[in-house]
Every structure is written in C-alpha cells, then in structure tokens.
Motif scaffolding. Structure first.
Motif: not given
Length: 293
Positions: A68-73, A108-116
């Motif tokens: 993908s062009e962008t991957l969200y974690l 790839t644009k990888v964006i990591y949004i941490p959870g709990n």
C-alpha cells in the motif's frame, strides 16, 4: 522506541538495535514485492507482539501478499503488559517488525498510533523513527474525499479508563482463553481444517459482550461525528466491523489474535475488511483444484 529497547534489553533479547535491524535478514524469507496485491491504504491493529496469542505466521503471510501507499498501525502492536510479566519474543515476531520497518524504508507512509497495551510509545508522539511516524491520532482523507479519524479507541473504553485493575484482570482471563484457542487450532491443523477463533465465537454468543461492542461502536461514532469528520477507524475491541452509525462511517480493523483481519482502501476510495484466514483457505483450495485438474 527507546522504551521498548530498554524493556527488551532488560529481558536479554537480541533486538535492541533497531537502527541496524532493518538491514538484517528475516528468519522467514520475504516474498517478492511484485507478487503483492496493491491497495491505497491498509489499517491493522492489535497484533500483540510478545504474546503467544499473536498469529505471527498469518500476519507475515498477509504482509507478504499485500502492499500500500500508506500503512496505519492502529495500536497494541506490541503488548507491553505481557512483556513486563513474562518475556516472549520468537523469531516470527522479529520478522514482523523487520517487514514493517522495511516497508517504511521502501517508501510506504507508515503511521503508528500506540494503544493501551503499547502506551509506552505515546510519549514519543510527534516523532518519526526509521520512517515510522508516531502519532496519538490521525486524519486520513480517502480517495473519494472522506475524512476519517484514526485512533486506537481505548480512550472510549470506560473499563480501561476508570478501572485499570479490572482491565488487567480481564487481560489475564483473555490470555487463558487464547491459550485454549491455540490448542483448538493445533487440533484442527492435524485434520487440515482452517483456522477458527474460539474467543471470537464466544464473544458473539455472550449477550454482555455483544452489548458492550455495540455500545462502544456507537460511542466512538458519536465522538467522531462531534469532531466533524465523515468516519472513524479504530481497533481495541478485536471485532472487525463496518457500520453506518448516524452520519458517521464506523470502521474497526479487527486484530491479529482472534479474527486476523485488516481494513483496506482501494484506489477509488472503496473500503473492505479482509478476513485473512478465509483468504488463505481460498488460496489453498485453488492450489488443490489446480493439482487435481
């Protein structure tokens, strides 16, 4: 990332140098990039690396078949709760981290949004590491012009917010159920039966769990609508779903412990939830059919 490096180093693991990690070779070789299905955007969450419940091999298969062009974690990528209690980090978990970092290195644009469960990384929000942007939340604009709020979702879970001790007790019980799930699927594999999630089935049958999920989805959608966006993408509750709630598109990308799912966006903005166990089953059936022809 320093927090994880310190945690891992304290437990004697060999993945402390992430700067050089991407230049190493994975234990499970990567498939050629040109053999992958192409998407505009992919969202995955709740991988829970560092636990035995993580379906690492299935996620590796997914990552080797899509791009993908962008991957969200979207949070709970690494399970800090479990790693603090007992260290567990097989080579397949290394291979997942390697693939994620390699994807960022390729552009790839990888964006990591941490959870709990990986909240230790929230202190680094706003920073970039190895091509991975760490953010508390994000706004994603789809190809068809919709604005989607992307966040893990634990901030809308009353138990996580108000009763942390209860959340930890629930985590222990959940891990017990996942251990049973592994035994069930080990038995199924001996008879060449496809992956099946015991915990997912149990949640679907328990009235209180169904009510909690429904209430959670509505609360998240209402909060997104109040922020003026067209939709929301989250994880946290391990239940992949797409619902239109009021004027808001609610998406949950699921998890890689129970359902093994991902949310994807096509080039035209169309969205789909991929159930990867089903994808593998279809692929295996096609191989059998080809051999029989």
């Amino acid at each position: 990332m320093d927090g994880l490096k310190e945690l891992v180093a304290a437990r004697g693991a060999g993945i402390t140098d992430f700067a050089d990690f991407v230049h190493s070779n994975p234990a499970i070789p990567e498939r050629p990039v040109n053999e992958r299905r192409q998407f505009r955007t992919i969202w995955i969450s709740d991988i829970h690396l560092g636990t035995r419940g993580c379906n690492a091999e299935m996620l590796i298969d997914f990552l080797d078949h899509v791009d993908s062009e962008t991957l969200y974690l979207v949070g709970d990528i690494i399970d800090g709760w479990r790693l603090k209690k007992k260290f567990y980090w097989p080579s397949a978990h290394n291979d997942i981290v390697w693939r994620l970092l390699k994807r960022a290195k390729r552009g790839t644009k990888v964006i990591y949004i941490p959870g709990n469960h990986d909240e230790i990384f929230r202190q680094f929000s706003g920073l970039d590491f190895g091509g991975v942007a760490i953010r508390r939340k994000a706004i994603h604009e789809t190809a068809d012009g919709r604005r989607l709020l992307v966040l893990h979702g634990d901030e809308f879970d009353a138990i996580t917010l108000a009763h942390t001790w209860l959340a930890h007790i629930g985590d222990v019980a959940y891990n017990g159920l996942m251990a049973l799930n592994r035994w069930v699927n080990a038995f199924r594999r001996t008879f060449n039966m496809p992956y099946w999630s015991l915990s997912k089935h149990a949640k679907a049958k328990v009235k209180n769990a169904v009510e909690f999920i429904s209430n959670y989805e509505e609360i998240v959608a209402q909060a997104a609508g109040a922020r003026g966006v067209d939709g929301v993408v989250c994880g946290h509750i391990h239940t992949a779903e797409f619902r239109r709630i009021g004027n808001v598109d609610y998406y949950n990308d699921g998890d890689w412990v129970e359902g093994c799912t991902a949310l994807v966006e096509y080039a035209d903005g169309r969205m789909e939830i991929l159930h990867w166990a089903d994808e593998i089953a279809v692929r295996e059936l096609a191989k059998i059919s080809a051999l029989a022809a």
